[in-house]
Each structure stands twice: as C-alpha cells, then as structure tokens.
Design an enzyme around this catalytic site. Sequence first.
Site, PDB file in Angstrom:
ATOM      1  N   CYS A 148       0.816  -1.168  -0.077  1.00  0.00           N
ATOM      2  CA  CYS A 148      -0.107   0.208   0.085  1.00  0.00           C
ATOM      3  C   CYS A 148       0.935   1.275  -0.024  1.00  0.00           C
ATOM      4  CB  CYS A 148      -0.823   0.082   0.974  1.00  0.00           C
ATOM      5  SG  CYS A 148      -2.245  -1.029   1.083  1.00  0.00           S
ATOM      6  N   ARG A 181       6.356   3.998   5.627  1.00  0.00           N
ATOM      7  CA  ARG A 181       6.301   2.726   6.486  1.00  0.00           C
ATOM      8  C   ARG A 181       7.749   1.969   6.601  1.00  0.00           C
ATOM      9  NH1 ARG A 181       1.086  -1.430   5.521  1.00  0.00           N
ATOM     10  NH2 ARG A 181      -0.352   0.145   6.090  1.00  0.00           N
TER      11      ARG A 181
END
Length: 429
Positions: free
Chosen positions: A126, A131
């Site tokens: 995603c 992240r």
Amino acid sequence: MDRIHITGGAPLHGEIPISGAKNAALPLMIASLLTGETVELANVPRLADIASLLRILGNHGVDHMVVGKRPGQTAETGQTIRLTASNVIDTTAPYELVSTMRASFWVIAPLLARFGEARVSMPGGCAIGTRPVDLLLMAMERLGATIEIDGGYVVARTRNGLRGAEIVFPKVTVGGTHVALMAASLAQGTTVIDNAAREPEVVDLAECLSKMGARIEGAGTPRIVVEGVSRLGGARHEVLPDRIETGTYAMAVAMTGGDVILRDTRADLLHSALDVLATTGTEVTALPNGIRVRRNGAGVAAVDVTTDPFPGFPTDLQAQFMALMTKARGQSRIRETIFENRFMHVQELARLGARIRLEGDLAVVDGVERLRGAPVMATDLRASVSLVIAGLAAEGETIINRVYHLDRGFEALEAKLSRCGAQIRRERV
C-alpha cells in the site's frame, strides 16, 4: 480491470459473517517457516494477499494444502491451510514477489532465526506513507544479526545464532513486534520487548507460537518476555476474527440505516471503534457470537476521533469513519497519528459531494445532507472500502474503479452486502 457499481439508498438488514483477520493470518503463515513440522491454520480468509504470500512461501520451499472450511462458512469464504516448511530450499525473497505486499518482508525473521541467513527485497504494498523497515531491522540487530543493504535487498546473517536481548521500540510498531516475537522464539536466552504493540493480531501470533512450543509472556501488554527455545514444532490454530472488517460493516450499517448482526466476531477486539460508533447515535449490542448494529430514524451525529495504536481508534478504520461523517449532523475532526499520507480518499469522497478540509494530519469534515453517485478511483485498501460505504448512501450510481485493492483485504464483499439488501455488483472488464 474490474469495477464495482453501487446504487445507493437501500438500508442494510440481515447477517454478515465476519472472516478471519488478514492482519493476523499473514504473520501466522510466515511463522510456519520457524519449524519443519506442519502448521495448520483455520479460518484463513480468501484474499489476494493470502494468495500472494502462499506464492512467496512456496518460493522458499514451503508446501501448502487447502483442506477445507469450518462449519457455517460459505463457498467463497474461509479456508483451512496446512503449511509445511520441512524442505526450505531458498532463503532469498525476490523483488518480484515481495514488492506485491509489504508484510512479506517479515519472512526475514524466521529465515534468519532458523537458517542463520536471509536475503529479502525491500518491501512494496500500500502507498500510504513510507512505513520504513528500520525498526524491524533494529530488532534483528539487537538480537545479534548483521544487516547489509545490497542492490535493493536486505541481507541479514548471524554466525552462531540469535541471542536474547532487550529491544526497546522508540514507537509502537506492529510489524516490528511480529518480527521480534518470531526471531526471539528461536534465540538463545531471554528477550524483552519494550513498547511492544498490543494489537489483537500480536496476541494471536503469540498464542500460535506458544502452541508451537515458544515461551512467551506478556503478549497484549507493552512488555513482552520471550524465553528462546532450540526448536519449534507444529500446531493447529484458528485465525481470530477480522476487527477491521467488523468495524467496516458496522459503519456501513450506521451510514445506510438498518439492522444487521455481524456474526463470528467479538466486540472486545474493537471497543474503541464501537464506543465511537455508539456516540454517533448508532445502537451497538455485543452478542455471544457477534455484534448487532442498528440505526433507525435520523442520521448520525458528528464525532471527533484520533487514530492511535491499540486499544485506541484503529488507523485502518479512519477512512471508513470519515465516509460515515460526510453525512453526519455537524462537524467532525479526524486526526491521523499513525501514518502520513493516509487521506488519499478525501479527493474521491469530494467527488460524491463530501465537504472535507485538510490541515496537515487533521481532516475537518462538515456533514452534508446528501451525497450523489459518481465515478471514483480506489487508491488503497482502506480508501477503497470507504468509497463503498459512501456509495451505499449516495443518491444514484457510484462506480468504483481499481477495486483490486478491495480484493487484497475484504473477502466476498459484494456477496455479503448484497445479501443484506445492498444494490452492488461487480463488472468484470
């Protein structure tokens, strides 16, 4: 590329079976690499991400067999998978596989712990912020691994096995906690994980590892203690219910009105989200085997929320809650504290008539009387389902493009909603 067509305005009535949690199933499947014996996982959802991980595990030499589903599951939902990593042939996870899903990077922990080396491509998945994997690699280094970056791959090695250590995460990380738990289970000595994630999916992994012979205390608290063992064995474990799917359908009922029982789930998995939903005026009742969600009459009231690690309001329900607030009475302020760049659904909700203003990590939502259907584009998994929720309440037809995002995280979504009266169909293109 498939599209979903929704004609809004129909309230939802009936029952929706909740699937096993993808966010629990993925680390459980990866944990099968820790042993040469068979790990049997029940209630595994049928999702694109599950299929992707099976391909990744197969690349390492893990055999898998789908052996059935539990009673009450329909043909398109749920499965039991047996995973056997007795003949691991490769400790490299290549780019073309890992790039499809970020969670696949976690294979670095069991490969390193059991075989002493791992070569794993930097992750994909995603597009909702960076992240970074830094915290995961920090955990491996604390346990004695040497880490190098070589041509887009993380190369991790240990000469004489991993050794227990104190791991202090500077911020709560679910992925980091998963990785630390798996690696520490086969490390020599005691590992203490401080500022550990408390999510139910972390507890589920710890419970499965314990069945395999790991010695873990404190899962579900900020401090987890792991006494390493020399080997792990096989086990049978049932994946816990998907709290994000539960919250998503609960918000869909609040959005459209109606009366739905969410079956095979537990209220304790998402108390924060259900409490917020009740504050909007939606009736939420815990049942022995599920949750009843009901809303009649007037629409929902505007409520402010801030995303936080568990037990706070889940970031994975932020987009769905924002969709609900687009038709709320008054103004709602939604603050995102977990991931940056997780407001990509705002522009698409605006195409349906939503009034949303962004101020950094804050979204200010002014409720409107009506939404109107329009073509929209899914940008990621949670954003795509927020468009479904909005479309269910919009006047006219909403067409959602790029729905492959939905297939990564929501099992049989159209079937579950249509059985409750939603006018929703998939167009295969």
